[in-house]
Design an enzyme around this catalytic site. Structure first.
Site, PDB file in Angstrom:
ATOM      1  N   PRO A   2      22.391   2.093 -22.621  1.00  0.00           N
ATOM      2  CA  PRO A   2      22.948   2.707 -21.420  1.00  0.00           C
ATOM      3  C   PRO A   2      23.704   3.992 -21.731  1.00  0.00           C
ATOM      4  O   PRO A   2      24.562   4.026 -22.594  1.00  0.00           O
ATOM      5  CB  PRO A   2      23.900   1.640 -20.878  1.00  0.00           C
ATOM      6  N   GLU A   3      23.340   5.024 -21.003  1.00  0.00           N
ATOM      7  CA  GLU A   3      24.059   6.284 -21.063  1.00  0.00           C
ATOM      8  C   GLU A   3      24.822   6.432 -19.748  1.00  0.00           C
ATOM      9  O   GLU A   3      24.860   5.503 -18.954  1.00  0.00           O
ATOM     10  CB  GLU A   3      23.067   7.437 -21.262  1.00  0.00           C
ATOM     11  N   ARG A 124      21.778  -7.406 -29.246  1.00  0.00           N
ATOM     12  CA  ARG A 124      22.119  -6.965 -30.607  1.00  0.00           C
ATOM     13  C   ARG A 124      23.598  -7.137 -30.964  1.00  0.00           C
ATOM     14  O   ARG A 124      23.982  -6.801 -32.086  1.00  0.00           O
ATOM     15  CB  ARG A 124      21.689  -5.505 -30.795  1.00  0.00           C
TER      16      ARG A 124
END
Length: 288
Positions: A2-3, A124
């Site tokens: 996500p940016e 992750r």
DNA sequence: CACTTGACCTGTCCGC
DNA sequence: TGCGGACAGGTCAAGT
């Protein structure tokens, strides 16, 4: 993953979905995903209600009635998905990506008094949530160092260009990804905006002309605004607060499009490594 | 100090 | 089909 546009999409969704809800319980698996002391959680999280959902750069802040805030970074694979009554109803166009929750990547579950739940999923385990006093949030190292919000109305092209002076001898791609230069830009929108501005990502910052900076400023804002409008980019993991995909990737012009034609000149898009990241360009439009 | 590289994790995909 | 290696959208610490 996500940016800025993805985090902003999640923020808007959560703002619709969880304001005023009271937290009944919290469950988490790994200390890494939620490192707070049990006593603080009991005192400042359980029983608190949500007063606001804010964003700075790629960081989300869920403010509580106890003057504490849950600060969240999704990093590469984090998701925040609310399950309860949908505020969008049946006709929402985005395809759902998330199945039954919790699942094996669920790290934290917040349960609200009405039985609805907010899931923090993170394959992750790079992401985290931290509970801290609201007044201390601006004192986090990251918050003190992070650059300006590129989409704010008062952020000018001149200020944009001036921010890059601190990284004069590095590549424009490394500089644009540097959160202390500009907040919220990640690999997708770096590549997309550099293509739009016709700038090769390996160009050194001190070779970029004022005109090029101005174009990059305009294109970066246009790309990120379009991405927000499209609900962000879903390549693999990213979903909004309802567990649904964003559609910017349908509009991407170079990112993950190696081997396909440049939309401007039909030259084949290539991929290589720049600033340690997978990088996509049109070798005709963007030259060193 | 400025800049680059590796580490943090898990999952997937690609070539042998 | 199995296996090893490379790679993935972010950030830091440690290295040069």
């Amino acid at each position: 993953m996500p940016e800025l546009p993805e985090v902003e999409t999640v923020r808007r969704g959560l703002h619709e979905l969880i304001i005023d809800r009271a937290i009944k319980s919290v469950h988490h698996d790994t200390p890494k995903s939620f490192p707070n002391a049990v006593a603080d959680v009991q005192e400042f999280l359980i029983g608190a209600s949500i007063t606001d959902v804010r964003r700075r750069a790629k960081v989300l802040m869920i403010d509580l009635s106890t003057a504490y805030t849950v600060v969240i970074h999704l990093k590469m694979t984090g998701q925040l998905v609310y399950r309860g009554e949908s505020v969008f109803g049946a006709g929402h166009p985005n395809e759902s990506l998330t199945g039954e929750l919790p699942d094996r990547s669920t790290r934290v579950t917040l349960e609200f008094a009405d039985g609805s739940r907010l899931f923090f999923n993170d394959q992750r385990k790079f992401g985290w949530m931290k509970l801290m006093p609201t007044l201390e949030v601006p004192n986090i190292d990251f918050m003190k160092k992070v650059g300006p919000e590129p989409l704010e109305a008062e952020f000018t092209a001149n200020e944009f260009a001036a921010r890059f002076a601190r990284r004069a001898k590095t590549s424009i791609k490394a500089a644009i990804l540097d959160q202390t230069v500009i907040a919220g830009v990640g690999n997708i929108y770096a590549d997309e905006s550099l293509w739009a501005a016709k700038i090769h990502p390996k160009r050194l910052v001190n070779t970029i002309t004022p005109n090029e900076f101005e174009t990059l400023y305009t294109e970066l804002r246009a790309v990120m605004n379009l991405a927000i409008q499209k609900g962000g980019s879903t390549d693999k993991n990213y979903v909004n607060a309802e567990g649904k995909r964003g559609s910017y990737m349908d509009f991407a012009r170079v990112f993950r499009r190696e081997g396909l034609a440049c939309p401007r000149c039909e030259t084949e898009i290539i991929k290589f490594k720049a600033a340690g990241r997978g990088t996509h360009i049109c070798p005709h439009c963007q030259v060193l």
